[in-house]
Design an enzyme around this catalytic site. Structure first.
Site, PDB file in Angstrom:
ATOM      1  N   GLU A  47       0.964  -1.575   0.165  1.00 45.42           N
ATOM      2  CA  GLU A  47      -0.199  -0.093   0.031  1.00 45.42           C
ATOM      3  C   GLU A  47       1.021   1.594  -0.553  1.00 45.42           C
ATOM      4  OE1 GLU A  47      -2.850   0.296  -0.945  1.00 45.42           O
ATOM      5  OE2 GLU A  47      -3.748  -1.317  -0.404  1.00 45.42           O
ATOM      6  N   TYR A  69      -6.322   7.394   4.407  1.00 48.66           N
ATOM      7  CA  TYR A  69      -7.052   6.162   2.887  1.00 48.66           C
ATOM      8  C   TYR A  69      -5.267   4.375   3.120  1.00 48.66           C
ATOM      9  CZ  TYR A  69      -5.553   2.841  -0.741  1.00 48.66           C
ATOM     10  OH  TYR A  69      -5.236   1.134  -1.611  1.00 48.66           O
ATOM     11  N   ASP A  87      -9.195   6.081  -2.688  1.00 44.89           N
ATOM     12  CA  ASP A  87      -8.193   6.112  -3.236  1.00 44.89           C
ATOM     13  C   ASP A  87      -8.789   6.668  -4.311  1.00 44.89           C
ATOM     14  OD1 ASP A  87      -9.274   4.685  -4.390  1.00 44.89           O
ATOM     15  OD2 ASP A  87      -7.395   4.174  -5.169  1.00 44.89           O
ATOM     16  N   CYS A  97     -13.683   1.705 -15.036  1.00 49.87           N
ATOM     17  CA  CYS A  97     -14.353   2.724 -14.601  1.00 49.87           C
ATOM     18  C   CYS A  97     -12.518   2.976 -15.033  1.00 49.87           C
ATOM     19  CB  CYS A  97     -14.501   2.833 -13.610  1.00 49.87           C
ATOM     20  SG  CYS A  97     -15.679   4.531 -13.098  1.00 49.87           S
TER      21      CYS A  97
END
Length: 355
Positions: free
Chosen positions: A55, A138, A156, A208
């Site tokens: 991450e 986040y 995010d 998307c």
DNA sequence: TAAGCGTGGTG
DNA sequence: TCACCAAGCTT
């Protein structure tokens, strides 16, 4: 129609929020990307160390860029305790090329905090994670959800885009963030929060997308307000950005006995803590040779333009021979690739060696 | 709050 | 080509 009224649904309709989560998770069960730091959908979560490391590396960084670094770090430092014991210089050199070097400094600080203050185990709550260096809203939410199965609202840039489109939020970023977050909260399920977060990111990454979203194959299309419009890609609306100024600088390549003079940049600021070629300050106008690390017969080797987040740098590279420098370390030129130079200076070094 | 902070991929 | 942007955090 407002976000709240759509989420609430009309009398007799299935709640849209629950439908979105169910449709997305069903899609993820089939289409989840296989990634080195990820457990397959519905399986026990991976080692929190792996989740945290990935991450942090993925902050503002593409999956493709992260993969080789993730493998190299995990190979060299298999546990958070091992990472906590790393030398600063070794870690910074291993991070070289990945960018945003404050992440590397915080990564080490975080590993040492976990080793020293938490017995080598990551906190298993969002609040506990949020208190660690380099973990913002986040990343704390993502690790809590993905590594510990906590319900957390993970937002995010992918989630912002997906949510802004689902509800056709027309307010521009960053003002729209509170509304986007509230909508993300409403559609986040209690169960499988980690899979849900990763599913949102996979959807944002593969379907998307920023430009040319593939609405025709999107599992959320029936519930998407933007897909019902002529131009779904116009969401999220973004504020105009400022123009990028051009700055100028000089990099000095000083050779002596097959070695080149390298310095360590100051701990904070641009490329902070990284090994580098000596430079003068970066100014608005082209500089002279006043900031050279030694008196020498400096010859031009070329110039390059390197674009950073908030300015572009035009860097003049000059070369000379001599041994009179006082600060820095002499690095063997045939091992320059191992010096851990950030990309700007790797490019400058290539210019100097070609001259 | 807004600015500072890297790099490589992409359309 | 080049402007945009990516699993943001810190101060």
């Amino acid at each position: 129609m407002s976000v709240d009224s759509r989420l609430g649904g009309r009398p007799g309709e299935a709640p849209i929020a629950a439908s979105i989560a169910a449709d997305l998770l069903a899609w993820y069960d089939v289409h989840a990307r296989a990634l080195p730091w990820r457990a397959p959908p519905g399986t026990p979560p991976p080692d929190p160390y792996r989740v945290w490391l990935s991450e942090v590396m993925l902050q503002q960084t593409t999956v493709a860029a992260v993969k080789p670094y993730f493998r190299a770090f995990l190979d060299r430092w298999p546990t958070v305790e091992a990472l906590a014991a790393a030398e600063d210089a070794d870690l910074m050199a291993a991070w070289a090329g990945l960018g945003y070097y404050a992440r590397a400094r915080n990564l080490l600080a975080c590993a040492r905090a976990v080793a020293r203050d938490h017995g080598g185990r990551f906190p298993d709550t969002e609040a506990g994670l949020r208190a660690l260096p380099g973990l913002g809203a986040y990343t704390a939410a993502a690790v809590a959800a993905i590594a510990f199965g906590r319900r957390a609202v993970v937002v995010d840039a992918n989630v912002e885009r997906v949510v802004a489109r689902l509800f056709a939020i027309a307010e521009p970023l960053p003002a729209a963030r509170p509304a986007i977050r509230a909508a993300a909260d409403r559609i986040t399920p209690e169960a499988r929060a980690g899979d849900f977060a990763q599913a949102m990111m996979d959807l944002g990454s593969g379907i998307c997308t920023t430009r040319n979203p593939a609405c025709a194959i999107c599992p959320l299309r029936p519930n998407c307000a933007a897909a019902a419009t002529a131009d779904p890609a116009r969401f999220p609306v973004k504020a105009a950005k400022k123009p990028k100024p051009v700055r100028h600088g000089t990099a000095f390549w000083l050779e002596h006995n097959g070695a080149v003079l390298l310095v360590r940049r100051q701990p904070k600021g641009m490329l902070g803590g990284m090994r580098a070629l000596p430079t003068g300050p970066w100014a608005d106008t082209p500089p002279a040779l006043a900031d050279a690390p030694a008196e020498a017969d400096w010859r031009p080797a070329g110039r390059l333009t390197h674009v950073f987040t908030h300015f572009a740098l035009e860097l003049e590279v000059v070369v000379a021979s001599g041994s009179s420098a006082v600060d820095g370390e002499w690095w063997p030129i045939d091992r320059i690739a191992d010096a851990g130079l950030p990309t700007l200076f790797a490019r400058a070094a290539a210019l100097a060696m070609a001259a």
